[in-house]
Scaffold this motif. Structure first.
Motif, PDB file in Angstrom:
ATOM      1  N   SER A 100      41.581  39.946  24.201  1.00 41.55           N
ATOM      2  CA  SER A 100      41.529  41.365  24.561  1.00 41.55           C
ATOM      3  C   SER A 100      40.104  41.895  24.433  1.00 41.55           C
ATOM      4  O   SER A 100      39.633  42.653  25.284  1.00 41.55           O
ATOM      5  CB  SER A 100      42.467  42.176  23.677  1.00 41.55           C
ATOM      6  N   GLN A 101      39.421  41.490  23.380  1.00 41.13           N
ATOM      7  CA  GLN A 101      38.029  41.912  23.191  1.00 41.13           C
ATOM      8  C   GLN A 101      37.150  41.342  24.308  1.00 41.13           C
ATOM      9  O   GLN A 101      36.312  42.044  24.877  1.00 41.13           O
ATOM     10  CB  GLN A 101      37.521  41.443  21.832  1.00 41.13           C
ATOM     11  N   LYS A 102      37.341  40.089  24.624  1.00 44.43           N
ATOM     12  CA  LYS A 102      36.577  39.438  25.698  1.00 44.43           C
ATOM     13  C   LYS A 102      36.855  40.131  27.034  1.00 44.43           C
ATOM     14  O   LYS A 102      35.935  40.373  27.822  1.00 44.43           O
ATOM     15  CB  LYS A 102      36.965  37.959  25.758  1.00 44.43           C
ATOM     16  N   LEU A 103      38.115  40.482  27.277  1.00 41.08           N
ATOM     17  CA  LEU A 103      38.494  41.164  28.508  1.00 41.08           C
ATOM     18  C   LEU A 103      37.789  42.511  28.625  1.00 41.08           C
ATOM     19  O   LEU A 103      37.255  42.850  29.682  1.00 41.08           O
ATOM     20  CB  LEU A 103      40.008  41.339  28.570  1.00 41.08           C
ATOM     21  N   ARG A 104      37.773  43.275  27.547  1.00 38.38           N
ATOM     22  CA  ARG A 104      37.088  44.577  27.569  1.00 38.38           C
ATOM     23  C   ARG A 104      35.612  44.411  27.880  1.00 38.38           C
ATOM     24  O   ARG A 104      35.035  45.163  28.669  1.00 38.38           O
ATOM     25  CB  ARG A 104      37.272  45.301  26.240  1.00 38.38           C
ATOM     26  N   SER A 105      34.993  43.421  27.290  1.00 44.22           N
ATOM     27  CA  SER A 105      33.571  43.157  27.513  1.00 44.22           C
ATOM     28  C   SER A 105      33.307  42.808  28.983  1.00 44.22           C
ATOM     29  O   SER A 105      32.352  43.300  29.593  1.00 44.22           O
ATOM     30  CB  SER A 105      33.115  42.020  26.603  1.00 44.22           C
TER      31      SER A 105
ATOM     32  N   LYS B  25      37.908  37.290  34.275  1.00 37.48           N
ATOM     33  CA  LYS B  25      38.946  38.287  33.998  1.00 37.48           C
ATOM     34  C   LYS B  25      40.318  37.732  34.370  1.00 37.48           C
ATOM     35  O   LYS B  25      41.279  37.867  33.606  1.00 37.48           O
ATOM     36  CB  LYS B  25      38.659  39.568  34.770  1.00 37.48           C
TER      37      LYS B  25
ATOM     38  N   GLU C 139      35.236  43.591  31.547  1.00 37.97           N
ATOM     39  CA  GLU C 139      35.518  44.766  32.374  1.00 37.97           C
ATOM     40  C   GLU C 139      34.346  45.740  32.373  1.00 37.97           C
ATOM     41  O   GLU C 139      34.061  46.375  33.393  1.00 37.97           O
ATOM     42  CB  GLU C 139      36.801  45.450  31.912  1.00 37.97           C
ATOM     43  N   VAL C 140      33.644  45.842  31.256  1.00 40.54           N
ATOM     44  CA  VAL C 140      32.448  46.689  31.194  1.00 40.54           C
ATOM     45  C   VAL C 140      31.374  46.150  32.141  1.00 40.54           C
ATOM     46  O   VAL C 140      30.752  46.911  32.887  1.00 40.54           O
ATOM     47  CB  VAL C 140      31.907  46.787  29.747  1.00 40.54           C
ATOM     48  N   GLU C 141      31.177  44.845  32.126  1.00 39.16           N
ATOM     49  CA  GLU C 141      30.168  44.240  33.006  1.00 39.16           C
ATOM     50  C   GLU C 141      30.547  44.421  34.480  1.00 39.16           C
ATOM     51  O   GLU C 141      29.700  44.717  35.313  1.00 39.16           O
ATOM     52  CB  GLU C 141      29.977  42.758  32.665  1.00 39.16           C
TER      53      GLU C 141
ATOM     54  N   SER D  19      43.888  39.067  20.120  1.00 37.06           N
ATOM     55  CA  SER D  19      42.803  39.995  19.798  1.00 37.06           C
ATOM     56  C   SER D  19      41.480  39.520  20.394  1.00 37.06           C
ATOM     57  O   SER D  19      40.729  40.306  20.987  1.00 37.06           O
ATOM     58  CB  SER D  19      42.675  40.130  18.286  1.00 37.06           C
TER      59      SER D  19
ATOM     60  N   TYR E  63      32.465  37.231  36.803  1.00 35.07           N
ATOM     61  CA  TYR E  63      33.209  38.081  35.868  1.00 35.07           C
ATOM     62  C   TYR E  63      34.652  38.306  36.334  1.00 35.07           C
ATOM     63  O   TYR E  63      35.575  38.305  35.523  1.00 35.07           O
ATOM     64  CB  TYR E  63      32.514  39.427  35.664  1.00 35.07           C
TER      65      TYR E  63
END
Length: 91
Positions: free
Chosen positions: A28-33, A81, A35-37, A25, A77
């Motif tokens: 996954s949260q870190k990955l989403r963050s 990733k 990917e946004v950047e 979890s 980033y």
């Protein structure tokens, strides 16, 4: 603060499963963050990756002093990733 063992008992869950799911979890949260950047920087320069931004630099479509900071951030980033994806795949 309760320990993982105490939480796993409350949830009636195996400690190892709770640890694995917690790590999954978090990653996954870190990955989403990240990917946004990546998306923000990529959209700013009309590219999808640091390699495409590098091509724009080589072709003279952008000036190095205008994109250097974004280039470095995008490279960082993308590296992060890759590390997170590798960690997620190892779970």
């Amino acid at each position: 603060m309760k320990s993982i063992k105490q939480i796993s008992e409350i949830l009636e869950m195996d400690t190892k499963d709770l640890e694995r799911e917690s790590i999954k979890s978090f990653l996954s949260q870190k990955l989403r963050s990240i990917e946004v950047e990546i998306f923000k920087i990529a959209m700013k320069h009309g590219v999808k990756s640091v390699e495409e931004l590098d091509e724009k630099l080589k072709e003279g479509l952008v000036e190095e002093d205008e994109v250097l900071s974004d280039y470095q951030e995008l490279d960082y980033y993308e590296s992060q990733k890759d590390h997170i994806l590798k960690a997620l795949n190892s779970l």
